[in-house]
Scaffold this motif. Structure first.
Motif, PDB file in Angstrom:
ATOM      1  N   LEU A  49       0.831  -1.208   0.000  1.00 31.68           N
ATOM      2  CA  LEU A  49       0.000   0.000   0.000  1.00 31.68           C
ATOM      3  C   LEU A  49       0.865   1.258   0.000  1.00 31.68           C
ATOM      4  CD1 LEU A  49      -2.944   0.971   0.138  1.00 31.68           C
ATOM      5  CD2 LEU A  49      -2.718   1.061   2.615  1.00 31.68           C
ATOM      6  N   GLN A  50       1.929   1.243   0.811  1.00 33.39           N
ATOM      7  CA  GLN A  50       2.816   2.417   0.867  1.00 33.39           C
ATOM      8  C   GLN A  50       3.531   2.629  -0.468  1.00 33.39           C
ATOM      9  OE1 GLN A  50       5.062   1.115   4.234  1.00 33.39           O
ATOM     10  NE2 GLN A  50       4.036   2.511   5.649  1.00 33.39           N
ATOM     11  N   ASN A  51       3.883   1.529  -1.145  1.00 34.02           N
ATOM     12  CA  ASN A  51       4.476   1.651  -2.472  1.00 34.02           C
ATOM     13  C   ASN A  51       3.541   2.418  -3.403  1.00 34.02           C
ATOM     14  OD1 ASN A  51       7.055   0.191  -3.555  1.00 34.02           O
ATOM     15  ND2 ASN A  51       6.366  -1.030  -1.821  1.00 34.02           N
ATOM     16  N   CYS A  52       2.237   2.115  -3.257  1.00 34.79           N
ATOM     17  CA  CYS A  52       1.261   2.717  -4.170  1.00 34.79           C
ATOM     18  C   CYS A  52       0.932   4.164  -3.796  1.00 34.79           C
ATOM     19  CB  CYS A  52      -0.028   1.900  -4.179  1.00 34.79           C
ATOM     20  SG  CYS A  52       0.189   0.277  -4.903  1.00 34.79           S
ATOM     21  N   THR A  53       0.990   4.493  -2.502  1.00 40.22           N
ATOM     22  CA  THR A  53       0.560   5.836  -2.093  1.00 40.22           C
ATOM     23  C   THR A  53       1.717   6.829  -2.078  1.00 40.22           C
ATOM     24  OG1 THR A  53       0.868   5.266   0.228  1.00 40.22           O
ATOM     25  CG2 THR A  53      -1.343   4.997  -0.668  1.00 40.22           C
ATOM     26  N   LEU A  54       2.938   6.326  -2.148  1.00 38.43           N
ATOM     27  CA  LEU A  54       4.100   7.207  -1.989  1.00 38.43           C
ATOM     28  C   LEU A  54       4.102   8.375  -2.972  1.00 38.43           C
ATOM     29  CD1 LEU A  54       7.213   6.887  -0.549  1.00 38.43           C
ATOM     30  CD2 LEU A  54       7.699   6.880  -2.969  1.00 38.43           C
ATOM     31  N   ALA A  55       4.019   8.049  -4.264  1.00 37.09           N
ATOM     32  CA  ALA A  55       4.111   9.124  -5.256  1.00 37.09           C
ATOM     33  C   ALA A  55       2.899  10.059  -5.223  1.00 37.09           C
ATOM     34  CB  ALA A  55       4.326   8.538  -6.646  1.00 37.09           C
ATOM     35  N   PRO A  56       1.654   9.531  -5.134  1.00 36.08           N
ATOM     36  CA  PRO A  56       0.529  10.469  -5.019  1.00 36.08           C
ATOM     37  C   PRO A  56       0.688  11.425  -3.838  1.00 36.08           C
ATOM     38  CG  PRO A  56      -0.290   8.299  -5.530  1.00 36.08           C
ATOM     39  CD  PRO A  56       1.183   8.148  -5.309  1.00 36.08           C
ATOM     40  N   ILE A  57       1.176  10.913  -2.701  1.00 37.12           N
ATOM     41  CA  ILE A  57       1.292  11.771  -1.517  1.00 37.12           C
ATOM     42  C   ILE A  57       2.425  12.777  -1.687  1.00 37.12           C
ATOM     43  CG2 ILE A  57       1.947  11.798   0.925  1.00 37.12           C
ATOM     44  CD1 ILE A  57       0.403   9.163   1.232  1.00 37.12           C
ATOM     45  N   TRP A  58       3.592  12.312  -2.160  1.00 34.75           N
ATOM     46  CA  TRP A  58       4.772  13.175  -2.146  1.00 34.75           C
ATOM     47  C   TRP A  58       4.946  13.978  -3.430  1.00 34.75           C
ATOM     48  CZ3 TRP A  58       7.253  14.210   2.257  1.00 34.75           C
ATOM     49  CH2 TRP A  58       7.048  13.330   3.323  1.00 34.75           C
TER      50      TRP A  58
ATOM     51  N   ALA B  63      -5.246   9.083  -1.139  1.00 31.93           N
ATOM     52  CA  ALA B  63      -4.246   8.265  -1.844  1.00 31.93           C
ATOM     53  C   ALA B  63      -4.464   6.791  -1.545  1.00 31.93           C
ATOM     54  CB  ALA B  63      -2.842   8.690  -1.426  1.00 31.93           C
ATOM     55  N   GLU B  64      -4.822   6.477  -0.287  1.00 29.38           N
ATOM     56  CA  GLU B  64      -5.032   5.077   0.065  1.00 29.38           C
ATOM     57  C   GLU B  64      -6.266   4.502  -0.614  1.00 29.38           C
ATOM     58  OE1 GLU B  64      -4.863   4.917   4.325  1.00 29.38           O
ATOM     59  OE2 GLU B  64      -2.667   4.966   4.329  1.00 29.38           O
ATOM     60  N   GLN B  65      -7.301   5.346  -0.720  1.00 25.68           N
ATOM     61  CA  GLN B  65      -8.509   4.869  -1.416  1.00 25.68           C
ATOM     62  C   GLN B  65      -8.195   4.545  -2.868  1.00 25.68           C
ATOM     63  OE1 GLN B  65     -11.312   7.990  -0.760  1.00 25.68           O
ATOM     64  NE2 GLN B  65     -11.909   7.228   1.270  1.00 25.68           N
TER      65      GLN B  65
ATOM     66  N   TYR C 239      -6.918   0.502  -7.265  1.00 27.08           N
ATOM     67  CA  TYR C 239      -6.080  -0.122  -8.296  1.00 27.08           C
ATOM     68  C   TYR C 239      -5.570  -1.493  -7.860  1.00 27.08           C
ATOM     69  CZ  TYR C 239      -6.298   4.019 -11.143  1.00 27.08           C
ATOM     70  OH  TYR C 239      -6.749   5.032 -11.931  1.00 27.08           O
ATOM     71  N   LEU C 240      -5.340  -1.669  -6.552  1.00 26.86           N
ATOM     72  CA  LEU C 240      -4.933  -3.002  -6.093  1.00 26.86           C
ATOM     73  C   LEU C 240      -6.057  -4.001  -6.330  1.00 26.86           C
ATOM     74  CD1 LEU C 240      -2.950  -2.182  -2.837  1.00 26.86           C
ATOM     75  CD2 LEU C 240      -2.056  -3.074  -4.989  1.00 26.86           C
ATOM     76  N   GLU C 241      -7.318  -3.540  -6.189  1.00 28.83           N
ATOM     77  CA  GLU C 241      -8.429  -4.432  -6.496  1.00 28.83           C
ATOM     78  C   GLU C 241      -8.461  -4.735  -7.985  1.00 28.83           C
ATOM     79  OE1 GLU C 241     -12.039  -2.756  -4.872  1.00 28.83           O
ATOM     80  OE2 GLU C 241     -11.143  -3.022  -2.876  1.00 28.83           O
ATOM     81  N   ARG C 242      -8.144  -3.722  -8.770  1.00 28.72           N
ATOM     82  CA  ARG C 242      -8.190  -3.942 -10.207  1.00 28.72           C
ATOM     83  C   ARG C 242      -7.133  -4.959 -10.654  1.00 28.72           C
ATOM     84  NH1 ARG C 242      -8.294   0.815 -14.557  1.00 28.72           N
ATOM     85  NH2 ARG C 242      -9.969   1.612 -13.255  1.00 28.72           N
ATOM     86  N   VAL C 243      -5.966  -4.955  -9.999  1.00 28.64           N
ATOM     87  CA  VAL C 243      -4.966  -5.968 -10.350  1.00 28.64           C
ATOM     88  C   VAL C 243      -5.122  -7.216  -9.481  1.00 28.64           C
ATOM     89  CG1 VAL C 243      -3.328  -4.255 -11.216  1.00 28.64           C
ATOM     90  CG2 VAL C 243      -3.161  -5.026  -8.841  1.00 28.64           C
TER      91      VAL C 243
ATOM     92  N   GLU D 273      -5.889  -7.958  -1.026  1.00 33.39           N
ATOM     93  CA  GLU D 273      -5.630  -8.609   0.267  1.00 33.39           C
ATOM     94  C   GLU D 273      -4.144  -8.587   0.628  1.00 33.39           C
ATOM     95  OE1 GLU D 273      -6.505 -10.057  -2.480  1.00 33.39           O
ATOM     96  OE2 GLU D 273      -5.073 -11.684  -2.862  1.00 33.39           O
ATOM     97  N   GLN D 274      -3.280  -8.204  -0.326  1.00 35.56           N
ATOM     98  CA  GLN D 274      -1.838  -8.178  -0.023  1.00 35.56           C
ATOM     99  C   GLN D 274      -1.372  -6.780   0.387  1.00 35.56           C
ATOM    100  OE1 GLN D 274      -0.572 -11.029  -0.088  1.00 35.56           O
ATOM    101  NE2 GLN D 274      -1.366 -12.250  -1.773  1.00 35.56           N
ATOM    102  N   ALA D 275      -2.328  -5.849   0.541  1.00 39.20           N
ATOM    103  CA  ALA D 275      -1.959  -4.433   0.687  1.00 39.20           C
ATOM    104  C   ALA D 275      -0.955  -4.180   1.803  1.00 39.20           C
ATOM    105  CB  ALA D 275      -3.210  -3.597   0.907  1.00 39.20           C
ATOM    106  N   ASN D 276      -1.048  -4.936   2.893  1.00 36.87           N
ATOM    107  CA  ASN D 276      -0.174  -4.626   4.018  1.00 36.87           C
ATOM    108  C   ASN D 276       1.045  -5.523   4.114  1.00 36.87           C
ATOM    109  OD1 ASN D 276      -1.612  -2.376   5.043  1.00 36.87           O
ATOM    110  ND2 ASN D 276      -3.214  -3.810   5.673  1.00 36.87           N
ATOM    111  N   LYS D 277       1.278  -6.315   3.071  1.00 39.89           N
ATOM    112  CA  LYS D 277       2.494  -7.128   3.055  1.00 39.89           C
ATOM    113  C   LYS D 277       3.625  -6.327   2.443  1.00 39.89           C
ATOM    114  CE  LYS D 277       0.578 -11.752   2.938  1.00 39.89           C
ATOM    115  NZ  LYS D 277       0.371 -12.897   2.064  1.00 39.89           N
ATOM    116  N   PHE D 278       4.837  -6.840   2.617  1.00 42.99           N
ATOM    117  CA  PHE D 278       5.988  -6.233   1.967  1.00 42.99           C
ATOM    118  C   PHE D 278       6.246  -6.940   0.637  1.00 42.99           C
ATOM    119  CE2 PHE D 278       6.699  -5.001   6.375  1.00 42.99           C
ATOM    120  CZ  PHE D 278       7.035  -3.670   6.212  1.00 42.99           C
ATOM    121  N   PRO D 279       6.820  -6.218  -0.331  1.00 46.77           N
ATOM    122  CA  PRO D 279       7.048  -6.826  -1.645  1.00 46.77           C
ATOM    123  C   PRO D 279       7.802  -8.153  -1.565  1.00 46.77           C
ATOM    124  CG  PRO D 279       7.481  -4.495  -1.755  1.00 46.77           C
ATOM    125  CD  PRO D 279       7.200  -4.804  -0.314  1.00 46.77           C
TER     126      PRO D 279
END
Lengths: 380, 267
Positions: free
Chosen positions: B120-129, B138-140, B145-149, B153-159
């Protein structure tokens, strides 16, 4: 687990899952641990036995001298009667001097307050369940040093009598030098490391020259230069506090080492991380702060803490420019004729060693803990 | 795992107008040349990409295809010619480079996710900063997009805890969170195990059906046949052949293209 015999003898189908079987040998328990770690092979077995023999040879005498045969009570007289054990009354009668140095007796409460706040602050930062740790970090990194300076040095307007830095000493002085050095050297080191890797030739050259200059001379020489040579460069009448000069010297010295440690971390970050960040439109500063440095610093935590520990121990070198840190104060106390007993110097040095070891080992343990905590399952 | 019918790419896929290509050029590359030292990697590249076009670039390794798309968002610098992205001229002006990078998303062969941040942080980083978006918003968007791909359910895991295919899908979602006008794909499936290629290609096909302008460097010829409206073959730093997929695969004009196709389609 049906095996289908079909017409073609080459084709075999194993349908269904094989059951899990227990591991053939015990892989847990004390015996297994010893076999794996101490006696896996003849060479390691010999080494283990030799190491054990060495421990058995040294340890009893050490424990006896430090603990069982040591003098715990009484005064100098008791130590004189039994010179074959450590003389702990020497430490307990002098601990105030070891802690505060020559700081004005009536003003020592100021140090007490600072030490208490320091202990609370460190606990706040280290214990993760506590809330507001970012706030605590800002407080300890930016507010506390200023507050500590005014408390230690004093300020007539605040009603605190001035205590000249020449009176500071003991463990307080060790902490002042070490903590200022630690707090200053990490950000300076990061800047120098970034500077050395900069694509702009002047910045890169200046950083490299700075780093190689400070790495190339011994700390003792730095301290001598700060004390003896530096005043020669200043115009007449301008003075610069002796302790401040030493602190700046130590901080710049360790920031050069820190820079090389951090540079090692920066070099370990794959190019793809930079590209990923740039492709998202992150400008250089944010890319460094949010993507590259967090990963680079994480990789080099052992090196950073190693530098901190080195810096902490190097503070004892200020002895040569007549600043009395813990070791200096203990050494001065040993010369007291009232305590001219054979075991006293050993006891003093043993005490210093124990204090330093506890501080350094705490840093080492904490760094291990942070490393484990920051591990995110990404193996390089 | 798909939630919300209006967000479902399948519903868009049935809509033929979404696949339409506009007249307006979003990328125009004119007489572009690039050297690495003395080595001439890109020679006289001319390429115009219109809005909604899906271009596949293929060619042997070392042909300059990755370098070409990396020039578009200035991961590589070109020395001659001009590149214009969505009306912004790509030159040494940092403002222009940043503006182009905000418009252009990129997906890499090796994902280049940030391992110290959660999905999730990977995805929100650029929109926020970069876009200064409030964290909640940004999280919404990231969750959308995570749902679209298909990996909310993996949002809070690390890559590091995800499979390669999942990581690449996160990388696509991360790019989409910046709402880019153009997506660049640099061999997005080359580092994946065979069984994970499909899950990534499916996401890319959906994206194509939604009308995203895409340039893909890939060896997935099936993908090229399904979604591309132009295939570009490069060799030795030049564009050798450029055609619609049907013509390109059935009736390649140049010898080098024929040789390349015969080699990759031989098995």
């Amino acid at each position: 687990m049906a095996i289908n015999d079909n017409a073609n003898p080459q084709g075999v189908v194993h349908d269904g899952n094989l059951p899990d079987k227990p591991a053939p040998m015990a892989t847990e328990g004390a015996v297994a641990w010893m076999r794996d770690n101490l006696f896996n092979g003849p060479f390691n077995s010999i080494l283990s036995v030799l190491a054990l023999a060495l421990v058995l040879y040294v340890l009893p005498g050490m424990l006896s001298w430090l603990i069982f045969n040591a003098n715990w009570t009484g005064g100098a007289e008791a130590c004189r009667v039994n010179p074959d054990g450590a003389c702990w009354p020497f430490v307990s009668s002098r601990w105030e001097q070891f802690l505060y140095g020559f700081y004005e007796k009536s003003e020592r409460w100021r140090i007490d307050i600072l030490l208490i706040i320091l202990a609370i602050g460190i606990a706040w930062l280290v214990i993760e369940r506590l809330p507001g740790r970012t706030f605590a970090a800002i407080l300890m990194l930016f507010v506390y040093p200023v507050f500590a300076f005014f408390m230690l040095y004093g300020n007539e307007k605040m009603g605190l009598p001035i205590v000249e830095t020449s009176q500071w000493g003991g463990f307080t002085l060790t902490l002042v030098i070490a903590l200022s050095g630690i707090v200053a050297s990490l950000p300076l080191g990061v800047l120098l490391a970034l500077g050395r890797r900069s694509k702009m030739p002047i910045i890169s050259l200046l950083s490299t020259v700075f780093i190689e200059f400070w790495r190339g001379i011994p700390l003792v020489a730095v301290l001598f230069m700060a004390t003896i040579m530096f005043p020669l460069f200043l115009p007449a009448g301008v003075t610069f506090d002796q302790l401040l000069r030493a602190v700046i010297g130590v901080a710049l010295f360790s920031s050069a080492y820190m820079a090389e440690v951090v540079r090692g971390g920066l070099q370990a970050i794959p190019k793809g991380q930079y590209e990923g960040a740039m492709a998202l439109g992150l400008p250089f500063g944010k890319m460094m702060r949010l993507i590259i440095l967090p990963q680079a610093l994480k990789i080099v935590i052992p090196g950073i803490v190693n530098t901190f520990i080195g810096l902490f121990k190097d503070t004892t070198l200020v002895l040569i420019i007549a600043l009395f840190d813990l070791l200096g104060v203990v050494q001065a106390s040993i010369a007291d004729p009232n305590w001219s007993i054979r075991s006293v110097p050993y006891t003093g040095y043993a005490f210093v060693a124990i204090v330093f070891w506890v501080c350094c080992y705490s840093m080492a343990r904490y760094s291990r803990y942070i490393e484990d905590k920051l591990h995110t399952g990404h193996k390089r | 795992m798909m939630q919300g019918d209006q967000n479902s790419p399948d519903s868009v896929a049935g809509n033929p107008s979404a696949m339409q290509v506009g007249d307006e050029a979003v990328i125009s590359i004119t007489d572009m040349n690039k050297w690495y030292g003395q080595f001439h990697v890109l020679k006289d590249i001319n390429l115009t990409v219109r809005r909604g076009e899906r271009i596949v670039i293929c060619g042997p390794s070392g042909s300059g295809k990755s370098t070409l798309i990396r020039c578009i968002n200035r991961l590589e610098e070109h020395q001659q010619g001009s590149i214009n992205v969505d009306g912004i001229e790509l030159n040494n002006d940092l403002k222009n480079i940043d503006a182009i990078r905000r418009e252009v998303g990129m997906v890499f062969q090796h994902f280049n996710l940030f391992p110290h941040l959660t999905v999730l942080q990977n995805c929100t980083l650029a929109p926020i900063w970069v876009k200064k978006m409030p964290r909640r918003e940004a999280e919404q968007i990231a969750m959308k997009y995570l749902e679209r791909v298909r990996i909310p359910e993996q949002a809070n895991k690390f890559p590091g805890q995800l499979s390669g295919g999942q990581q690449q899908r996160v990388a696509i979602a991360r790019s989409l969170c910046m709402n880019p006008k153009i997506m660049l794909f640099d061999e997005p499936t080359s580092a994946l195990d065979p069984e994970m290629i499909k899950e990534v290609l499916d996401v890319m096909i959906e994206l194509a059906h939604e009308g995203m302008t895409m340039i893909c460097v890939t060896h997935e010829m099936g993908f090229a046949k399904t979604v591309a409206n132009r295939v570009i073959f490069m060799d030795g730093g030049q564009i050798i052949e450029e055609n619609e997929p049907e013509e390109f695969f059935n009736n390649p004009q140049s010898d080098r293209t024929q040789l390349f196709l015969s080699q990759i389609l031989a098995h």
